[in-house]
Design an enzyme around this catalytic site. Structure first.
Site, PDB file in Angstrom:
ATOM      1  N   SER A  86       0.786  -1.239   0.000  1.00 46.98           N
ATOM      2  CA  SER A  86       0.000   0.000   0.000  1.00 46.98           C
ATOM      3  C   SER A  86       0.815   1.286   0.000  1.00 46.98           C
ATOM      4  O   SER A  86       0.242   2.374  -0.138  1.00 46.98           O
ATOM      5  CB  SER A  86      -0.972   0.009   1.181  1.00 46.98           C
ATOM      6  OG  SER A  86      -2.026  -0.888   0.939  1.00 46.98           O
ATOM      7  N   VAL A  87       2.119   1.204   0.123  1.00 51.73           N
ATOM      8  CA  VAL A  87       2.920   2.405  -0.096  1.00 51.73           C
ATOM      9  C   VAL A  87       2.735   2.874  -1.547  1.00 51.73           C
ATOM     10  O   VAL A  87       2.912   4.051  -1.858  1.00 51.73           O
ATOM     11  CB  VAL A  87       4.403   2.149   0.250  1.00 51.73           C
ATOM     12  CG1 VAL A  87       5.310   3.239  -0.295  1.00 51.73           C
ATOM     13  CG2 VAL A  87       4.565   2.072   1.773  1.00 51.73           C
TER      14      VAL A  87
END
Length: 388
Positions: A86-87
């Site tokens: 999710s970065v």
């Protein structure tokens, strides 16, 4: 030599080899960051990882070490890259901020201005800012889907355009685990005529010289580290609500999928980005360093504009969401700090007050949401800067 002495000597030898395997550099002032990184590798908390710190546009920490595979046959090298989960959302958010800064997107305009089909089922008032701040009500797909559906951009976005929100938009955040990238990415595609991965590569990664990919070419596969699942299968939620079950389990997901060519090659802008700490820091330092020519300083600071705050309906945490990032609410030394992490431990922090960008990318995943490895490195950074 006595057996106990041999064991002690052997452990010390292994520890020494691991410490020697840490490569890169850390300015003397940031020696505590190197110490924590080395300890994580020596203790076995890490298999392989990288960490990078940029201050005022200058890289002051760039470290990597350990192994890129579970068999420990491939050293983690300077150019090793890994799925950052999710970065990736932070990189996708930056593309939207870039387009907004250039006047091509009005973040507070209805999504349907750019994506007419999206207005279906009561979504005509949902804005681009709602997508970026996880408050659109579309935290997941209503219909059951499979992992292979994630590789079908038209299907994934078409289903979201057709369905109704799960809750009234703008009233609360509900973390858009996978949908975030398709929603923001489709706006990017409609406005630019380019897929989000292509737009980011041409307008972001290439100008910045950043080795970060949303849709990885097959020629780069040999550089990708293997994601190692947690030793213990810890569920994200002990007793998930229907909303949590949908967001985290539709589609059902196995970590091994991230090693497939289909996953790596697909554009999955909420969870499929591939890079390392250096490349994440290279990209996000744009926000901490006045735009670096890609966008204006005012455009960079827009990410701090809180859109919604309170208990997140999916994560069950108290959060303040700005435009694509969580915004510090007393959790970090400086108030104007953006952050987000990825499943498995990756973490990005952008402190606009201090002009600091921090990134950490591991390949050994920790179970659940309580992974403190990246935070420990960040705390060492803040201590080095006398911010704690």
């Amino acid at each position: 030599m006595a057996p106990a002495a041999r064991i002690t000597s052997g452990a010390a030898e292994v520890r020494g080899r691991i410490l020697r395997a840490v490569q890169g550099f850390a300015d003397e002032r940031f020696a505590p960051v190197r110490a924590v990184f080395e300890e994580n590798l020596a203790s076995g908390a890490e298999l392989g990882a990288s960490v990078c710190v940029n201050v005022g546009g200058r890289t002051v920490v760039d470290l990597w070490g350990g192994f890129a595979d579970a068999a420990r046959t491939r050293p983690w090298r300077r150019d090793t890259i890994v799925n950052v989960y999710s970065v990736t959302k932070t990189v996708m958010a930056l593309t939207a901020l870039l387009l907004a800064d250039h006047g091509e997107i009005d973040l507070h305009a209805p999504v349907s201005r750019y994506w007419p089909e999206f207005a279906a089922n009561g979504k005509d008032g949902v804005t681009v800012a709602h997508l970026l701040s996880h408050s659109s009500g579309l935290s997941g797909w209503e219909r059951p889907i499979s992992v292979t559906d994630l590789y079908d951009w038209e299907k994934a976005t078409g289903l979201l355009a057709a369905q109704a929100p799960f809750w009234p938009p703008s009233t609360a955040s509900g973390y858009h685990v996978l949908t975030h990238g398709y929603l923001v990415g489709e706006v990017v595609r409609r406005v630019t005529g380019r897929t989000p991965g292509t737009f980011f590569r041409e307008e972001g990664a290439t100008p910045l010289g950043a080795d970060f990919h949303i849709g990885l070419p097959a020629a780069e596969d040999d550089r990708v580290a293997e994601m190692i699942p947690p030793d213990k299968d810890t569920p994200l939620f002990a007793e998930p609500t229907p909303l949590q079950a949908n967001a985290s389990g539709n589609p059902p997901f196995d970590v091994a999928v991230t090693g497939s060519r289909a996953w790596r090659g697909a554009e999955i802008p909420a969870a499929g980005g591939t890079g390392n700490a250096r490349s994440v820091a290279d990209v996000l330092a744009v926000l901490a360093s006045g735009g670096r020519g890609l966008l204006s300083e005012a455009g960079a600071r827009r990410a701090l504009e809180v859109q919604v705050e309170g208990r997140d309906l999916v994560l069950g945490l108290d959060l303040r969401f700005g435009l694509g990032f969580a915004v510090s609410g007393g959790l970090m030394p400086n108030p104007n700090t953006l952050y987000w992490g990825g499943l498995g431990g990756s973490l990005a922090i952008v402190d606009l007050d201090a002009g600091v960008t921090f990134a950490y990318t591991p390949n050994r995943m920790a179970g659940g949401l309580a992974d403190v490895r990246g935070l420990g490195l960040a705390m060492a950074m803040w201590e080095s800067m006398a911010l704690l």
